[in-house]
Scaffold this active site. Structure first.
Site, mmCIF file in Angstrom:
data_model
loop_
_atom_site.group_PDB
_atom_site.id
_atom_site.type_symbol
_atom_site.label_atom_id
_atom_site.label_comp_id
_atom_site.label_asym_id
_atom_site.label_seq_id
_atom_site.Cartn_x
_atom_site.Cartn_y
_atom_site.Cartn_z
ATOM 1 N N ASP A 196 32.295 -10.826 -68.757
ATOM 2 C CA ASP A 196 31.443 -9.886 -68.012
ATOM 3 C C ASP A 196 30.909 -10.563 -66.744
ATOM 4 O OD1 ASP A 196 29.619 -11.547 -69.238
ATOM 5 O OD2 ASP A 196 28.426 -9.947 -70.147
ATOM 6 N N SER A 197 31.274 -11.857 -66.554
ATOM 7 C CA SER A 197 31.041 -12.517 -65.265
ATOM 8 C C SER A 197 31.808 -11.800 -64.164
ATOM 9 C CB SER A 197 31.451 -13.996 -65.336
ATOM 10 O OG SER A 197 32.747 -14.118 -65.882
ATOM 11 N N ASP A 203 35.055 -9.403 -73.002
ATOM 12 C CA ASP A 203 33.610 -9.396 -73.246
ATOM 13 C C ASP A 203 33.122 -7.974 -73.492
ATOM 14 O OD1 ASP A 203 31.977 -11.625 -73.423
ATOM 15 O OD2 ASP A 203 31.973 -11.966 -71.252
ATOM 16 N N LYS A 223 34.382 -10.437 -77.380
ATOM 17 C CA LYS A 223 33.307 -11.439 -77.457
ATOM 18 C C LYS A 223 31.972 -10.736 -77.267
ATOM 19 C CE LYS A 223 32.380 -14.621 -74.010
ATOM 20 N NZ LYS A 223 30.987 -14.264 -73.645
ATOM 21 N N GLU A 271 27.096 -22.126 -74.591
ATOM 22 C CA GLU A 271 26.856 -22.221 -73.144
ATOM 23 C C GLU A 271 25.576 -23.000 -72.860
ATOM 24 O OE1 GLU A 271 27.362 -18.595 -70.940
ATOM 25 O OE2 GLU A 271 26.590 -19.497 -69.081
ATOM 26 N N GLU A 318 27.440 -11.548 -77.416
ATOM 27 C CA GLU A 318 26.403 -12.586 -77.367
ATOM 28 C C GLU A 318 25.398 -12.407 -78.502
ATOM 29 O OE1 GLU A 318 24.652 -12.565 -73.432
ATOM 30 O OE2 GLU A 318 26.588 -12.912 -72.452
HETATM 31 O O1 KIV Z 1 31.408 -13.860 -68.836
HETATM 32 C C1 KIV Z 1 31.811 -15.043 -68.852
HETATM 33 O O2 KIV Z 1 32.506 -15.519 -67.948
HETATM 34 C C2 KIV Z 1 31.434 -15.867 -69.989
HETATM 35 C C3 KIV Z 1 31.739 -17.339 -69.918
HETATM 36 C C4 KIV Z 1 30.799 -18.005 -69.005
HETATM 37 C C5 KIV Z 1 31.772 -17.973 -71.251
HETATM 38 O O3 KIV Z 1 30.872 -15.385 -70.926
#
Ligand code: KIV
Length: 275
Positions: free
Chosen positions: A54-55, A93, A123, A192, A125
């Protein structure tokens, strides 16, 4: 590429391969990607896992945090990545608020990332607070990767992007969270920005792989955001980041040469046009 799994290594990486890599002592490589062309390069270069993070909200869309990115955006990015990949595992994500409300809603949204986007795993959190949600998703046949430590979707709760779990109490909580994620069925967990000694403890406390970002060398694998490690972002310089290229300079120089060639009529030449 030489690997500890050697001849047993399948041509396609699955969540099983990733778990086996921990037992075999082979480090896991993970990078983010968000589009077809980048995913193709990253896959062909031999990465084990692409994370459609989600980055994307930060590096693709220009948002200040990861909070605004939507499930529709993540489905789109994951679809683009999947089309570029032949071998690696693709983890998508789950965006902010797509899994926090109820386990049922989380399962529906995880299902969309698998069914509509073609992700191989999702993924999310959190630790014990999301354990029931993880169980529900895994029970439906969807592999889940956890994410502990600095969890960017909680940035407004933390109020800072500083290293997490430096104090004993938070460190103990994090170890319990990691154990809960393993018990709930996660196949791996991202750690992280936590102290290296704590990451080592977590890695030794669970049988599923840990994949670190700013969590030191004892994790079972490492992950970086591709724009950061390629040096496309020049203003993000945390201590944990190693830059493998300076694409910001390469791209800026290429674009300014092009502008100058067009202005001076040096481009196109006679050989770059049709008779
Ligand atoms: O969204 C992302 O890029 C991440 C990584 C930093 C692990 O969750």
């Amino acid at each position: 590429m030489s690997t500890q799994l050697g001849n047993q290594r399948p041509s396609k990486i699955t969540t099983r391969t990733i778990v086996d890599m921990k037992s075999a002592g082979e480090k896991i490589s993970m990078l983010t990607s968000y589009d077809f062309s980048m995913a193709q390069i990253v896959d062909q270069a031999g990465i084990d896992i692409i994370l459609v993070g989600d980055s994307a909200g930060n590096v693709m869309a220009g948002f200040e945090t990861t909070l605004p990115i939507t499930l529709e955006h993540m489905i789109y990015h994951t679809q683009c990545v999947i089309r570029g990949v032949e071998r690696c595992l693709v983890v998508a994500d789950m965006p902010f608020m797509s899994y926090q409300v109820t386990p049922k809603e989380a399962l529906i949204n995880a299902g969309r990332l698998m069914k509509e986007a073609g992700a191989h795993a999702v993924k999310l959190e959190g630790g014990r607070s999301v354990a029931d949600t993880v169980k529900k998703i895994v029970n439906a046949g969807i592999p889940v990767m956890g994410h502990l430590g600095l969890t960017p979707q909680s940035i407004y709760k933390f109020g800072t992007y500083k290293v997490r779990a430096k104090e004993e109490e938070e460190a103990a909580e994090l170890i319990e969270d990691a154990k809960a994620l393993e018990k709930a069925g996660c196949f791996a967990v991202v750690l992280e920005k936590i102290p290296s000694a704590l990451a080592k403890k977590v890695t030794n406390s669970i049988s599923i792989p840990t994949i670190g970002i700013g969590a030191g060398k004892h994790c079972d694998g490492q992950v970086l955001v591709i724009h950061d490690m390629l040096g496309i972002n020049k203003d993000f310089n945390p201590r944990f980041l190693r830059r493998y290229a300076d694409l910001h300079t390469v791209m800026t120089d290429a674009v300014s040469s092009y502008v100058s060639d067009v202005k001076s009529q040096n481009f196109p030449s006679d050989n770059e046009q049709y008779d």
